[in-house]
Design a protein around this motif. Sequence first.
Motif, PDB file in Angstrom:
ATOM      1  N   ALA A   1       0.774  -1.156  -0.137  1.00 33.26           N
ATOM      2  CA  ALA A   1       0.011  -0.037   0.056  1.00 33.26           C
ATOM      3  C   ALA A   1       0.836   1.260  -0.064  1.00 33.26           C
ATOM      4  N   PRO A   2       1.665   1.413  -1.173  1.00 35.12           N
ATOM      5  CA  PRO A   2       2.714   2.538  -0.974  1.00 35.12           C
ATOM      6  C   PRO A   2       2.444   3.949  -1.134  1.00 35.12           C
ATOM      7  N   ASP A   3       2.862   4.989  -0.705  1.00 36.82           N
ATOM      8  CA  ASP A   3       2.810   6.152  -0.957  1.00 36.82           C
ATOM      9  C   ASP A   3       3.578   6.729  -2.023  1.00 36.82           C
ATOM     10  N   ALA A   4       4.901   6.068  -2.227  1.00 39.42           N
ATOM     11  CA  ALA A   4       5.918   6.515  -3.168  1.00 39.42           C
ATOM     12  C   ALA A   4       6.233   5.260  -3.959  1.00 39.42           C
ATOM     13  N   ILE A   5       6.403   5.158  -5.489  1.00 41.06           N
ATOM     14  CA  ILE A   5       6.743   4.146  -6.143  1.00 41.06           C
ATOM     15  C   ILE A   5       7.646   4.845  -7.422  1.00 41.06           C
ATOM     16  N   ALA A   6       8.752   4.040  -7.251  1.00 39.39           N
ATOM     17  CA  ALA A   6       9.639   4.208  -8.435  1.00 39.39           C
ATOM     18  C   ALA A   6       9.559   3.014  -9.482  1.00 39.39           C
ATOM     19  N   ILE A   7       9.416   3.388 -10.719  1.00 39.45           N
ATOM     20  CA  ILE A   7       9.517   2.600 -12.006  1.00 39.45           C
ATOM     21  C   ILE A   7      10.887   2.573 -12.354  1.00 39.45           C
TER      22      ILE A   7
END
Length: 726
Positions: A21-27
Amino acid sequence: MTETTIQTAPAHKSALHDFLAPDAIAIIGASTDPTKRGYKAMVGLIKGNYRGKVYPINPKVSEILGVPTCASLDDVPGTIDLALICTPAKTLPGLMAECGRKGVKGAVILASGFRETGPEGAKLEQEVLDAARAGGVRIIGPNTSGMFNLHKNVNLLDLRTAKPGDIGFISQSGNMLLSLVLEAEYNGHVGFSTYVGPGNQTDVGFNDYLRYLGEDEHTRVATLYVEGFRDGQRFLQAAREITPVKPVVVYKSGATELGKKAASSHTGALAGSYAMTVDLLRQVGVSVVHNSDEILPVAEGLALMQQARGKRIAVIADGGGQATITSDRLSEAGLALAELSEATRKRLAEVLFPQASLVNPVDVAGSSDADPEVLARCVEIVADDDNVDAVFLVGMFGGYHTRFAESLLGGEMRAAESMIEFARRGDKPLVIYSLYAPVKPPALRRLHEAGVPVYASIEYAVKVLQALGERGQYLAWQHGQPLQESVAPDETMQAMFSRAQTEGRDLYEYEAKTLLRTHGVAVAGEVVARTPDELAAAADAFGEQPLAMKVVSKDILHKSDAGGVKLNLVGEAALREAFEQIMASCRAYDANADIRGVLVTPMAKKGTEVIVGVVRDPIFGPVLMFGLGGIFVEILEDVAFRAIPLSRRDAESMVEQLKARKILAGVRGEPPVDKAALVELLLKVSSIVTAYPQLSELDLNPVIAYPEGYAVVDARIITNRSVLNP
């Protein structure tokens, strides 16, 4: 259907919440190519209205879909909860180290090319895991299809037709997810909370995902498609904690037994099977479905209704043919037609035509053709009966206004509202099968929207009723049931195991029986004779009763094949003659065999043969098997499995599970066997196995069951040469 809030498992706080349930995602490997996963993940987040921060990592372009890129993780200005890694396998060790330095909590690794490809891939996978653990990064995958959390608007798969709901799904098949999403879209009322493809389970395994779903406030039922467990023991423990508060549905692929492990004992040959896995899952309250198209119906039904008190079903039908079909399917599923009370039948007679059948299944016989609300009244009446655990409405409800007259639509809608109110206030599930379900008429749409399940198949509906009943019984039976405690290891028995291990052998039969006897198992007496002169002691000990003689040798496993067994011997002379014959036959069979004499024991009285066995399964740990002996185990494989340690209810259910259990109850004039004694035997074996890790496999075959008690006739224990005395 219930109005209660979703329960969550209280025992643990899963670390997976930090990144599922992330608040920040890196692709990492974000792309401008629409065919690449690094592009589709960006689309899924943007189109899905993800409100957290998105950091596309790509050193070659300045922005993707209007979102500024970063050249590397080091350039990201804030913290990162989750990294989606879309780059090739060989880049992963370095990237894991980079994630660790950045404080990334979890990484979804899409790439394949790891242990599934061979030794080199396995080596690379270990390097990735080592780098991740050094940096405190948890790994989803590798070789995963990805994940979504629809209540958080995290859709890394860009599956736009998937709608938020309360079914959590963990699947080793991406196509199985797609299949369920499409099925849910057609259904129109089913949605998902979290999906994860576990891939290789290099780090995070099924047990971790189950704990997460058990704690997740948006998940009402945890659903898993499993090709293989890596740590079955930990999964069973997690399920034991989760199933009392939330339903768990598992579809286990691999129902054929082509991959069944070979083992040296009889029990080992039967273990490792699909049937064993199913038994162990059900032991801890998991609802197992055997066909892939049953996954969503059963998950939906359990999510909406959670459980039934038991397996007694009241059927309300508007057609005799479908009532008969329903009765057949209920019986096949181990469900029962509830015996309606006289008071219930009297109340039904007041609302139905005289020609209606008032016994279960209740055939309304045209009573509802001009008044569909009659069906709702019948549902209420049978549900008031204490003998009823669930109600099954079967027929054409929802289609009366189409089949007979448009004016009936109002009555159908009122009936639907009555059923909705019944479902909301009652504790007895209502399941509906309608042949009009595929065309979704108004009354059925209203029911489904309100959370009353409607199925287009009698078979699907029955599977749901079966799952509800089994869950209810599990919760009632296992409440407060302690697991069998280990016996205190005996020093003499420990020394016996040590000798056998030092000599590189398994326990001799008399040693195995000594172990059992030491811990309270009923075993007949025996005498070990190493020379003919020692046979006099056996003759004196047992008198004139018929005796059996068996060779004692670590090198002769199949004694009968070697001529190492003689039966019905009476007197010292017969014993001496049999001794010489056994020695001659066994030396001819294997001239180099190490023969330590013979075992002499009284012949067992006639009774019912059963088998008790134990293996230490590489996935699930110690597993107990019970079945009838003779052809039932040799050919029919009519056996039950449970993970050790057992509860008393586990042992009782093993005895009741057998297809041939009527033999234990007595047939053709034979008296019933002492089932209570067999239950005690199973519990004692469970407690012995937990006390002696040196015991690898055990076969008690046969055990003769009597109207009072039992006798262990033959016992074999295979030692674990790698486990020394604790």
